[in-house]
Write a protein that holds these residues in place. Sequence first.
Motif, short mmCIF file in Angstrom:
data_model
loop_
_atom_site.label_atom_id
_atom_site.label_comp_id
_atom_site.label_asym_id
_atom_site.label_seq_id
_atom_site.Cartn_x
_atom_site.Cartn_y
_atom_site.Cartn_z
N ALA A 60 -10.72 -10.58 91.18
CA ALA A 60 -10.01 -10.86 90.02
C ALA A 60 -10.40 -12.04 89.18
O ALA A 60 -10.49 -12.15 88.10
CB ALA A 60 -8.38 -10.64 90.22
N ILE A 61 -10.52 -12.97 90.10
CA ILE A 61 -10.83 -14.66 89.58
C ILE A 61 -12.15 -14.27 89.07
O ILE A 61 -12.43 -15.21 88.08
CB ILE A 61 -10.80 -15.36 90.72
N ARG A 62 -13.23 -13.84 89.71
CA ARG A 62 -14.61 -13.77 89.35
C ARG A 62 -14.62 -13.04 87.99
O ARG A 62 -15.35 -13.29 86.97
CB ARG A 62 -15.46 -13.07 90.21
N LEU A 63 -13.87 -11.72 87.88
CA LEU A 63 -13.95 -10.92 86.46
C LEU A 63 -13.63 -11.79 85.50
O LEU A 63 -13.98 -11.53 84.58
CB LEU A 63 -13.16 -9.73 86.88
N ARG A 64 -12.36 -12.62 85.65
CA ARG A 64 -11.75 -13.36 84.47
C ARG A 64 -12.58 -14.66 84.32
O ARG A 64 -12.06 -15.35 83.31
CB ARG A 64 -10.40 -13.66 84.84
N GLY A 65 -13.37 -15.04 85.31
CA GLY A 65 -13.97 -16.39 84.98
C GLY A 65 -13.28 -17.57 85.29
O GLY A 65 -13.53 -18.71 84.61
N PHE A 66 -12.32 -17.49 86.29
CA PHE A 66 -11.69 -18.51 86.49
C PHE A 66 -12.21 -19.58 87.50
O PHE A 66 -12.88 -19.10 88.46
CB PHE A 66 -10.09 -18.00 87.00
N ALA A 67 -11.71 -20.85 87.29
CA ALA A 67 -12.17 -21.86 88.55
C ALA A 67 -11.23 -21.81 89.58
O ALA A 67 -10.01 -21.34 89.44
CB ALA A 67 -12.10 -23.25 87.70
N THR A 68 -11.60 -22.09 90.67
CA THR A 68 -10.90 -22.25 91.96
C THR A 68 -10.93 -23.85 92.44
O THR A 68 -11.95 -24.50 92.26
CB THR A 68 -11.24 -21.32 93.14
N ALA A 69 -9.70 -24.25 93.04
CA ALA A 69 -9.66 -25.51 93.60
C ALA A 69 -8.75 -25.35 94.82
O ALA A 69 -7.76 -24.70 94.91
CB ALA A 69 -9.13 -26.30 92.48
N THR A 70 -9.00 -26.35 95.71
CA THR A 70 -8.14 -26.86 97.06
C THR A 70 -7.64 -28.22 96.86
O THR A 70 -8.67 -28.96 96.77
CB THR A 70 -9.03 -26.35 98.33
N PRO A 71 -6.36 -28.32 96.53
CA PRO A 71 -5.79 -29.69 96.34
C PRO A 71 -6.02 -30.63 97.46
O PRO A 71 -6.33 -30.13 98.53
CB PRO A 71 -4.45 -29.31 96.00
N PRO A 72 -5.91 -31.62 97.24
CA PRO A 72 -6.15 -32.81 98.36
C PRO A 72 -4.85 -32.62 99.50
O PRO A 72 -3.78 -32.29 98.94
CB PRO A 72 -5.94 -34.14 97.80
N GLY A 73 -5.54 -32.67 100.71
CA GLY A 73 -4.64 -32.38 101.84
C GLY A 73 -4.15 -31.12 102.03
O GLY A 73 -3.23 -30.89 102.93
N THR A 74 -4.73 -30.08 101.57
CA THR A 74 -4.32 -28.59 101.66
C THR A 74 -5.51 -28.10 102.60
O THR A 74 -6.69 -28.42 102.99
CB THR A 74 -4.11 -27.84 100.67
N LEU A 75 -5.10 -26.71 102.75
CA LEU A 75 -5.80 -25.83 104.00
C LEU A 75 -6.15 -24.61 103.22
O LEU A 75 -5.05 -23.86 102.39
CB LEU A 75 -5.38 -25.61 105.17
N CYS A 76 -7.23 -24.02 102.93
CA CYS A 76 -7.73 -22.84 102.22
C CYS A 76 -8.73 -22.24 103.33
O CYS A 76 -9.92 -22.63 103.35
CB CYS A 76 -8.36 -23.01 101.00
N ALA A 77 -8.11 -21.41 104.30
CA ALA A 77 -9.01 -20.71 105.32
C ALA A 77 -9.11 -19.34 105.31
O ALA A 77 -8.27 -18.75 104.83
CB ALA A 77 -8.34 -21.22 106.99
N SER A 78 -10.00 -18.75 106.11
CA SER A 78 -10.04 -17.25 106.26
C SER A 78 -10.09 -16.57 104.90
O SER A 78 -10.91 -16.78 103.95
CB SER A 78 -8.79 -17.09 106.92
#
Length: 160
Positions: free
Chosen positions: A77-95
């Motif tokens: 859905a993100i790719r289809l709509r052309g959205f940007a992604t981010a992982t804020p400081p001090g956070t985890l984005c895994a798996s």
Amino acid sequence: MRYIVAGLLFLCAFPLSAAEITRQPLENDTDLTSVTGVLNDGDEIVFRNLAAASSKALVFLNSEGGDLKAGIEIGRAIRLRGFATATPPGTLCASACALTWLAGSQRFLQPESNIGFHAAYRVVDGKASESGVANALVGAYLNQLGLSETAIAYVDLGTT
């Protein structure tokens, strides 16, 4: 490492609540969409419904992962709509979250943030077992995103 696996097995043993998915309008017709918490089946529907109201968005991700299908479908859905992604400081984005992050038209990562990849697995009789089918689906998804074979091998092997 065994403590991480034990923690993941513990999380898989109990029902988990859905991720918190919110949308906040910002300036310049851009929305800030936030996905926080463990991804569960059905979260992709919530995300798509929120995303439908945005023409432009930055998606903040903060999750230890969760349901592979939800992560991939949110990423699509993100790719289809052309959205940007981010992982804020001090956070985890895994798996599954890391797979979602890869879908961003632009991907932002702070030095204090953590992205984690690993091979897909399922829990059978209380033990983690790598899933060939799930890893094939991950490879197909990464190919759809246009990642190189080298990048796909890196992500699938979880050599971070």
